[in-house]
Write an enzyme that holds these catalytic residues in place. Structure first.
Site, PDB file in Angstrom:
ATOM      1  N   ASP A   1     -49.358 -50.878 -23.156  1.00 40.44           N
ATOM      2  CA  ASP A   1     -49.854 -51.587 -21.990  1.00 40.44           C
ATOM      3  C   ASP A   1     -49.768 -50.600 -20.820  1.00 40.44           C
ATOM      4  O   ASP A   1     -49.042 -49.599 -20.880  1.00 40.44           O
ATOM      5  CB  ASP A   1     -49.064 -52.871 -21.722  1.00 40.44           C
ATOM      6  CG  ASP A   1     -49.886 -53.828 -20.850  1.00 40.44           C
ATOM      7  OD1 ASP A   1     -50.870 -53.369 -20.227  1.00 40.44           O
ATOM      8  OD2 ASP A   1     -49.557 -55.022 -20.795  1.00 40.44           O
TER       9      ASP A   1
HETATM   10  C1  BGC Z   1     -52.202 -55.937 -18.692  1.00 46.95           C
HETATM   11  C2  BGC Z   1     -53.092 -55.631 -19.880  1.00 46.95           C
HETATM   12  C3  BGC Z   1     -54.314 -54.883 -19.420  1.00 46.95           C
HETATM   13  C4  BGC Z   1     -53.873 -53.613 -18.695  1.00 46.95           C
HETATM   14  C5  BGC Z   1     -55.025 -52.788 -18.183  1.00 46.95           C
HETATM   15  C6  BGC Z   1     -51.901 -54.700 -17.874  1.00 46.95           C
HETATM   16  O1  BGC Z   1     -51.226 -54.990 -16.701  1.00 46.95           O
HETATM   17  O2  BGC Z   1     -51.009 -56.534 -19.130  1.00 46.95           O
HETATM   18  O3  BGC Z   1     -53.483 -56.812 -20.539  1.00 46.95           O
HETATM   19  O4  BGC Z   1     -55.144 -54.584 -20.509  1.00 46.95           O
HETATM   20  O5  BGC Z   1     -53.084 -53.986 -17.582  1.00 46.95           O
HETATM   21  O6  BGC Z   1     -55.659 -53.436 -17.145  1.00 46.95           O
END
Ligand code: BGC
Length: 839
Positions: free
Chosen positions: A226
């Site tokens: 993530d």
């Molecule tokens: C989220 C993810 C997302 C990523 C990129 C994170 O804060 O938890 O689901 O894909 O950001 O935007």
């Protein structure tokens, strides 16, 4: 185009030196990986997901098709539709040059307060797994990687970067890992590790990435972190985490080469990461010969038609007393449409999933279009305008330089000199379109012509030194230091700081908001405004009068942008203030009232038993109004069945907590018993059970046929004959649950083990063939760390929701451990067919 095999990929690894390999394992930028010309690798572009494909920029001018929220998609219980929508996402991804879509989200609805529930499918692992798998097949049919996220136990937002989730091994396998296993079985190319910890270990270093994900289930793709989820070097590098996003800066970029050279991270471990990244790139067409240029496979009108169909397919009709719905347009003279959400419909939830629609069909517009002048449509908001500032829009602000509707955004140096300027369409700027060296502040400037006079509330969002002037007068100035490292709070939805200023109606004033830029505190800047508080009593009285005068009232109520968003959990299930009173007043004024709920997850419905027709529209995506009107006027059946149980009141809900204790741990004390399983165990009845939803016809459940005995781990079919007892053709989602009395292991009172949809004409019977996986009777044994089945009798229950199961049968098994590989979820016939919309 043939995808490279491992035999072809392995020699490529040998062409790379240690530094080249390590470089590939950290992103090159926010959304891209590094290229490596030595092996013919181009950068991979990753993007959110899942409501649409945003692309590499966060810019309202770069629009995307917006799907209904994942809760709505799961409510369709329709894998064929999901696969079609996956193909549509793939087409959007290809249009925007995206190779890896960061979707679907496979976490579960554990507590209805979870702020990101709109983005997850369901409280049930089987429904989540099958829905996710169908979407994955569709996305990957277009040569775009899907990403199953967030592995695992990111089921709420409170302290999501640090929370340490604790649950027993049986619960982990049977409930929270199960949807990811289904995704791997569907052949997903990427998995995203979550921010949180499980059992004290942060997920980007978790042993679960190896076992079960890779060595247990045989996942061959890449584990993407993530965003910012790789926060340390050695533990994450040694684990089965493959790619650290975003970049170019990060713990691996800074130290992995040295660690590798010193033997602190084994060379084979790094090689495996690179091999997986190359495999992902090969599958997504980024390795080897370039793939053919993208060509739209489906015309825009067909795409919009699919999105509109999805709205109806996911809409859940919770009650329909006296068959108020569908409404016959020919018999209507007047319709009162009520509620702010009827015009300011929420089409999606907030956070990283957000995309920008090109156009939105509001409920009011959909109803007007459907009636096409045949009946009078009166709109009344019923509530005074919200006092919560909304970002400036094109409606009443314009760029002072070009005069065009919208705002002027400028990047300034430390002395205030302009380095860059651009015209934007909204006062909410997540990022300017360029990164400019030496920029010290962001400015949003607009000429605002207030439609009403009085004291307006203004807000500036961002971090650092913030100022606001209205009509040349400074009304806000202060310093707001960064207080979070959550990417959503830092970069997407920074806190807003308010001030007020008096304005005269129709008199244009210049408004200037500024925020300073400092490392790590993002660039997002918001300029928002709210008109003076209106008179609540008169707004309500007007709505009541309109409802009373109309043949039918349609009230649209829902949550706010703030209440359902990534980055924080909801404080309450209650609808924002005034809406419950509005519903009650309108229903009193007109007994023929349809209430439409516009929310991504459960809300409290204290008045639900007094409302004749209650329709759950979720966040319906850009075609909201068209799909809603199709349902209201009977062009489509409401196809949805609840993917999540709804209690009438927050206090009734058996599992609610989302906050870790002072030790940072969040204990899933309820174990296996979430959602309907929790309600069943507590003995209390919710307002609406998981699986519930009415169509426009009636169904008799006539007969359930199942084998009398099966071997442990053997898949089987349950056949359920239903008869359409109503007056129109319909679709019924036939559900099968399993129960077992006197179990020696913990198990839910009953749980969903299969479902299939059938369609039939009035009076006609249809047989639903429900495929049940060999895992259905099994439980996870913490002693043996594997699946096994108890010997003895199980009860199969067939019906239309977790609370309405009229048919039963008994099934016996000799029990025993499950052979490896058995019991993976079966594909249904409907999902197996190739859809014409697949690329
Ligand atoms: C989220 C993810 C997302 C990523 C990129 C994170 O804060 O938890 O689901 O894909 O950001 O935007």
């Amino acid at each position: 185009m043939a995808v490279m095999t491992d035999e072809e990929i392995d020699p490529l690894l040998e062409k790379l030196g240690a530094a080249q390999k390590v470089r590939l394992l950290t992103g090159a930028s926010t959304w891209r990986t590094h290229p490596e010309p030595a092996v013919g690798l181009r950068p991979l572009t990753l993007s959110d997901g899942p409501a649409g494909v945003r692309g590499e920029t966060w810019d309202e001018r770069e629009t995307s098709l917006v799907l209904p929220s994942p809760t709505a998609l799961a409510a369709s219980w329709d894998e064929r539709l999901l696969t079609d929508l996956g193909a549509l996402l793939a087409s959007e991804a290809r249009r925007k040059g995206v190779d890896v879509l960061l979707a679907p989200t496979l976490n579960l609805h554990r507590s209805p307060l979870g702020g990101r529930h709109f983005e997850c499918f369901s409280e049930d692992p089987l429904l989540t797994g099958r829905t996710g798998a169908a979407l994955i097949r569709g996305i990957q049919s277009g040569g775009v990687a899907a990403t199953a996220k967030h592995f695992v136990a990111n089921d709420a937002e409170t302290d999501r970067l640090s929370v340490d989730v604790r649950m027993d091994e049986q619960t982990l396998h049977e409930v929270y890992l199960a949807p990811f296993e289904a995704a791997v079985e569907a052949g997903v190319w990427a998995v995203m590790s979550a921010y949180n910890k499980v059992d004290g270990v942060t997920m980007s270093a978790s042993p679960l990435l190896d076992r079960p994900l890779k060595s247990g289930w045989g996942f061959e793709g890449a584990v993407v972190s993530d965003w910012g989820g790789v926060r340390t070097l050695l533990d994450t590098a040694r684990s089965a985490q493959d790619l650290a996003m975003p970049g170019p800066v990060g713990p691996w970029e800074a130290g992995l080469l040295t660690a590798l050279e010193r033997g602190l991270v084994p060379a084979e471990v790094v090689d495996d990461k690179v091999r997986r990244l190359l495999r992902l790139a090969a599958r997504a067409g980024a390795l080897g010969s370039p793939r053919p240029a993208w060509r739209p496979a489906v015309a825009p009108a067909a795409q919009r038609a699919l999105l509109r169909r999805a709205v109806a397919a996911g809409s859940v009709l919770l009650r329909n007393d006296g068959q108020l719905l569908p409404l016959a347009p020919s018999g209507l003279r007047s319709v009162a449409v009520i509620g702010p959400h009827a015009t300011a419909v929420r089409i999606q939830g907030g956070g990283s999933a957000e995309v920008f629609p090109d156009a939105v069909v509001t409920p009011l517009a959909g109803i007007e279009e459907a009636l096409d002048g045949a009946a009078t449509v009166t709109y009344r908001p019923g509530l005074p305008p919200s006092s919560r500032p909304r970002p400036l829009s094109r409606d009443w602000s314009r760029d002072p330089r070009s005069g065009e509707p919208g705002v002027l955004v400028r990047l300034l140096d430390a002395a205030g000199a302009e380095l860059h300027s651009e015209h934007r369409l909204s006062g909410r700027i997540v990022e300017p379109s360029v990164v400019v060296a030496g920029a010290a502040s962001v400015e949003i400037r607009a000429l605002v012509r207030p439609p009403v006079g009085g004291t307006w509330t203004w807000a500036v969002g961002g971090w650092g030194a913030i100022s606001l002037s209205v009509g040349g007068r400074e009304v806000l100035s202060g310093s707001f230091p960064l207080d979070s490292d959550d990417p959503t709070r830092v970069h997407v939805a920074p806190p807003e700081h308010c001030a007020s200023a008096g304005l005269a109606a129709g008199e244009e004033v210049e408004v200037v908001a500024r925020r300073s830029l400092a490392p790590h505190s993002g660039v997002a800047t918001v300029l928002a405004a709210a008109p003076p508080a209106g008179e609540a009593a008169s707004a309500l009285a007007e709505a009541v009068a309109a409802a009373r005068a109309a043949d039918v009232a349609v009230v649209v109520v829902g949550t706010t942008e703030q209440s359902e968003s990534e980055g924080h959990d909801r404080e309450s299930l209650g609808l924002p203030e005034g809406q419950d009173a509005l519903v009650r007043a309108v229903v009193r004024a007109n007994p023929r009232t349809v209430v439409v709920v516009n929310a991504g997850g459960p809300v409290a419905l204290p008045w639900h038993a007094r409302v004749p027709a209650l329709l759950l529209a979720w966040f319906p995506g850009q075609e909201a109004g068209g799909g809603l009107a199709d349902v209201l006027f009977g062009r489509s059946e409401p196809g949805g069945r609840l993917p999540t149980t709804w209690g009438a009141a927050q206090d009734d809900v058996p599992v609610l907590d989302t906050a870790p204790g002072p030790d940072g741990r969040l204990h899933y004390e309820e174990g296996l018993h979430i959602g309907y399983r929790a309600w069943l165990r507590s003995g209390a009845a919710p307002a609406y059970w998981f699986g519930h939803g009415l169509g426009y016809t009636g169904w008799e459940y006539e007969e359930l046929t199942a084998p009398a005995a099966v071997r442990a781990g053997e898949p089987f079919d349950v056949q359920i004959r239903v008869r359409n007892s109503g007056r129109r053709r319909g679709r019924e989602v036939v559900q099968v649950y399993v129960a077992r009395n006197r179990s020696t292991v913990d198990r839910p009172v009953r749980r969903l083990i299969g479902y299939a949809a059938v369609e039939a004409e009035p009076g006609e019977s249809a047989v639903a063939v429900v495929r049940v996986s060999g895992r259905a009777l099994a439980h996870w044994s913490p002693e043996r760390h594997g699946w096994e089945t108890e010997a003895g009798e199980f009860t199969l229950l067939g019906g239309r929701s977790a609370g309405e199961l009229p048919l039963t049968a008994t099934l016996a098994t000799a029990g025993g451990p499950l052979p490896p590989g058995s019991g993976v979820p079966e594909e249904t016939d409907q999902a197996g067919e190739r859809s014409p919309l697949m690329l």
